[in-house]
Design an enzyme around this catalytic site. Structure first.
Site, short mmCIF file in Angstrom:
data_model
loop_
_atom_site.label_atom_id
_atom_site.label_comp_id
_atom_site.label_asym_id
_atom_site.label_seq_id
_atom_site.Cartn_x
_atom_site.Cartn_y
_atom_site.Cartn_z
CG HIS A 261 -17.18 28.45 -3.26
ND1 HIS A 261 -16.66 28.15 -2.02
CD2 HIS A 261 -16.66 27.54 -4.11
CE1 HIS A 261 -15.87 27.10 -2.11
NE2 HIS A 261 -15.85 26.71 -3.38
CB CYS B 150 -15.44 19.42 -6.21
SG CYS B 150 -16.78 18.24 -5.97
#
Length: 312
Positions: free
Chosen positions: A212, A245
């Site tokens: 990822h 994030c």
């Protein structure tokens, strides 16, 4: 999986949208998922079952799951950070016509980032993920776990590779069906990725490994190629290169689906994504969000325009 074929896990409906200022409606999210299916995505992370006060863009997770298109051959993933999230995902899946196929769990590789992201240390995270894996499997769902901060922590700096691999081995023993190594803040370089994937393959045997990658410092495609050459065949990406994030400073977008389709396609490696269709989906998403998306291939297009190919 063939040596000349990779699998793309599309994460734009979750990771791509969770940190964006724009507020997409549930209907727009479902249209995005339909477009991802149409470009060839076979695994899609559709929502996260998290505290809506902390991640308000994911507050409609149950509504998204309720409206998922049938899409035979496509696997839908719901992200969860704790047992309560898994319980919500299971309940939402049972209540929908289509439901989820897999639970995605998150394990953070450092105490500082783990506390910021999930309110737990590494040891607490291991215990929580072990319980989440068991709960999801009892409900008949497969489980993958992403180790966040695998290549660097926004608070503690470099993360020892052996710590990440030890975590991966513990999660594999707990029953995870797939392990992902996440460059959550985009600090990794190809040498790191090569080493991590090679060591993981040695320690995890035949367990599927995924990466990822975030493209914060422009290393995303290079890191993807390094992972491929080291033996990884499963890659997360997001349409347009969106993502980030909320709890990691300076965490920019995911590596773009269009860029992986271009990278692998021009290298003679099948990824299942139709690049022309992905570029059209990019334009739709940019218009829906009211801004140009970060993907460089999305902006520049393919090397050979589709109309030129038709007359070649």
């Amino acid at each position: 999986m063939s040596e000349r074929r990779v699998q793309i896990v599309e994460v734009s409906p979750r990771d791509g949208l969770q940190n964006e200022p724009a507020e997409l409606s549930t209907g727009d999210k479902l249209t995005l998922i339909e477009r991802l299916v149409s470009i060839g995505a076979k695994r899609i992370e559709v929502a996260s079952f998290v505290n809506s006060r902390r991640v308000p863009k994911m507050a409609d997770a149950e509504a998204v799951v309720a409206g998922l298109p049938e899409a035979p051959g496509v696997e839908y993933i719901g992200l969860c950070l704790n047992e309560r999230g898994v319980e919500r995902a299971i309940a939402g899946s049972k209540a929908s016509r289509r439901g989820l196929d897999q639970i995605g769990c998150v394990m953070v590789a450092t105490d500082s980032f783990g506390i910021a992201n999930q309110g737990q240390t590494v040891l607490q995270g291991l215990a929580a993920n072990t319980a989440m894996i068991a709960l999801a499997k009892t409900a008949g769902l497969s489980v993958q776990v992403t180790i966040s901060g695998s290549f660097g922590c926004p608070f503690e700096g470099p993360v020892p590779e052996v710590r990440v691999l030890d975590i991966a081995e513990t999660l594999a023993a707990a029953g995870a069906d797939e392990i992902a190594f996440a460059d959550t803040i985009g600090v990794g370089v190809p040498a790191q990725v090569t080493s991590m994937v090679k060591r993981a393959r040695e320690r995890l045997g035949d367990l599927p490994i995924r990466v990822h990658l975030h493209d914060t410092r422009g290393m995303g495609p290079a890191n993807a190629w390094a992972a491929y050459e080291a033996g990884c065949r499963i890659f997360d990406s997001a349409l347009g290169g969106l993502g980030g994030c909320p709890f990691a400073p300076n965490a920019k977008g995911n590596v773009a689906t269009e860029e992986l389709a271009y990278l692998f396609g021009r290298s003679g490696i099948e990824c299942g994504i139709d690049l022309d269709a992905a570029l059209a989906a990019n334009r739709w998403l940019a218009n829906t969000m009211g801004k140009a998306l970060p993907s460089r291939v999305g902006l520049a297009g393919d090397f050979i325009p589709s109309q030129s190919r038709e007359h070649a």
